[in-house]
Scaffold this active site. Structure first.
Site, PDB file in Angstrom:
ATOM      1  N   ALA A 107       0.799  -1.235   0.000  1.00  0.00           N
ATOM      2  CA  ALA A 107       0.000   0.000   0.000  1.00  0.00           C
ATOM      3  C   ALA A 107       0.832   1.286   0.000  1.00  0.00           C
ATOM      4  CB  ALA A 107      -1.024   0.044   1.128  1.00  0.00           C
ATOM      5  N   ALA A 108       2.164   1.172  -0.095  1.00  0.00           N
ATOM      6  CA  ALA A 108       2.976   2.401  -0.154  1.00  0.00           C
ATOM      7  C   ALA A 108       2.634   3.179  -1.430  1.00  0.00           C
ATOM      8  CB  ALA A 108       4.455   2.056  -0.121  1.00  0.00           C
ATOM      9  N   GLY A 109       2.548   2.456  -2.558  1.00  0.00           N
ATOM     10  CA  GLY A 109       2.196   3.111  -3.822  1.00  0.00           C
ATOM     11  C   GLY A 109       0.787   3.692  -3.780  1.00  0.00           C
ATOM     12  N   ASP A 110      -0.118   2.990  -3.133  1.00  0.00           N
ATOM     13  CA  ASP A 110      -1.502   3.486  -3.029  1.00  0.00           C
ATOM     14  C   ASP A 110      -1.550   4.755  -2.172  1.00  0.00           C
ATOM     15  OD1 ASP A 110      -2.291   1.237  -4.463  1.00  0.00           O
ATOM     16  OD2 ASP A 110      -2.588   0.047  -2.653  1.00  0.00           O
TER      17      ASP A 110
HETATM   18  O1  RIB Z   1      -1.387  -2.235  -3.454  1.00  0.00           O
HETATM   19  C1  RIB Z   1      -1.598  -3.127  -2.398  1.00  0.00           C
HETATM   20  C2  RIB Z   1      -2.886  -3.875  -2.606  1.00  0.00           C
HETATM   21  O2  RIB Z   1      -2.774  -4.676  -3.775  1.00  0.00           O
HETATM   22  C3  RIB Z   1      -3.250  -4.842  -1.518  1.00  0.00           C
HETATM   23  O3  RIB Z   1      -3.998  -4.248  -0.499  1.00  0.00           O
HETATM   24  C4  RIB Z   1      -3.948  -5.974  -2.255  1.00  0.00           C
HETATM   25  O4  RIB Z   1      -5.271  -6.144  -1.907  1.00  0.00           O
HETATM   26  C5  RIB Z   1      -3.776  -5.657  -3.745  1.00  0.00           C
HETATM   27  O5  RIB Z   1      -4.889  -5.093  -4.291  1.00  0.00           O
END
Ligand code: RIB
Length: 305
Positions: free
Chosen positions: A240-243
């Site tokens: 989730a760092a990129g998110d």
């Molecule tokens: O970017 C991380 C995410 O990628 C995770 O939370 C997983 O569910 C996938 O979608």
């Protein structure tokens, strides 16, 4: 101005491993935790945590109420989160001793996005709004075309990249937020500068943000070019760092911040996410980002190999 994110929601099962599993191998994990995740959900959480007005749209299954509740808990509007019969999306995630991850996805309800649902969501948006997309749901091509026809500006995090996405009308996108793997797939180029140059040739006038992991991030649009290094943290889990980066960057855009400032805040938020376990629960609030005293490692040009 609001942001509508039509995106995935996953239940993440995270296994702590000494190393990523090899073909034919059986290994025991040291620990297993269940987290709320999905690239779509994580990015909505990051946007809301950064202070944006965000609507999440997507599908969950009978087991997915935890996903909807978590979005609401983090301040995301969930009027367009719908429940279908069947399982929610889920991810099996290996995290190794360096905090790196390997992710196996099961689409579940994320692959049940219908055109009728997309129409309903897009009817709620106007030309002042931004539509955010990743690549973990069905209906992507229809969304791109319909949104563009309505004059809605599109931000795309083309993750995970696949051939299906590469064949879509990506010239309809205004903001690309991508990593090196995605940049290579889109341009056929290897080096960050070449990727940016090729993106500008293929998609002139678009904002391109290229994240480079521990090397930082670069941005370009027309003749503008900015770069930013990373903030140093002890890596626990890069999931989730990129998110987090994507959500904080776009929240900055919505606030009218300059690109360089968006890069700085998004990089700091992503660093904090890396320092905590899990996907959505690792995403910091804006105030935590502002208060954090993080050591900055300046961007260094990557030598051409
Ligand atoms: O970017 C991380 C995410 O990628 C995770 O939370 C997983 O569910 C996938 O979608």
């Amino acid at each position: 101005m609001k942001i509508i994110n039509i995106g995935s929601m996953n239940i993440d099962r995270v296994y702590e491993v000494a190393h990523f599993i090899n073909p034919g191998e059986t290994i025991a994990s040291k620990n297993m935790e269940t987290y709320v995740g999905g690239k779509g959900l994580n990015q909505s959480v990051a946007l809301a945590s950064a202070g944006a007005f965000v609507f999440h749209a997507g599908m969950i299954g009978d087991d997915g109420v935890i996903l909807k509740n978590y979005l609401e808990f983090r301040g995301v509007d969930t009027r367009f989160v719908r429940t279908i019969n069947g399982p929610s999306g889920h991810a099996v995630i290996q995290v190794d001793e360096d905090g790196e991850n390997g992710i196996l996805l099961y689409g579940g309800a994320n692959q049940c996005i219908t055109e009728a649902f997309i129409d309903e969501v897009l009817d709620y948006a106007g030309p002042d709004d931004i539509l955010l997309l990743q690549n973990e749901i069905s209906g992507m091509e229809y969304i791109l075309k319909q949104a563009s026809q309505k004059g809605i500006r599109i931000a795309l995090n083309p993750s995970p990249i696949d051939d299906r996405l590469l064949d879509m009308p990506l010239e309809l996108v205004t903001w690309f937020i991508l990593n090196e793997i995605e940049g290579r797939a889109l341009t056929g180029k290897d080096q960050p500068q070449e990727i940016l140059e090729e993106m500008q040739l293929k998609y002139p006038g678009r904002h391109v943000v290229l994240t480079l992991g521990s090397n930082g991030v670069v941005y370009s649009k027309d003749r503008q070019y900015y770069q930013h290094g990373i903030f140093k943290v002890a890596a626990v889990d890069t999931t989730a760092a990129g998110d987090t980066f994507t959500g904080f960057f776009l929240a900055g855009v919505l606030k009218g911040l300059k690109a360089a400032e968006c890069l700085r805040i998004a990089s700091a938020a992503a660093a904090l996410a890396v320092s905590k376990a899990g996907a959505a629960p690792s995403i910091p609030m804006l105030q935590e980002v502002i208060n954090a005293r993080l050591e900055e490692v300046p961007y260094e040009e990557i030598p051409r190999g």
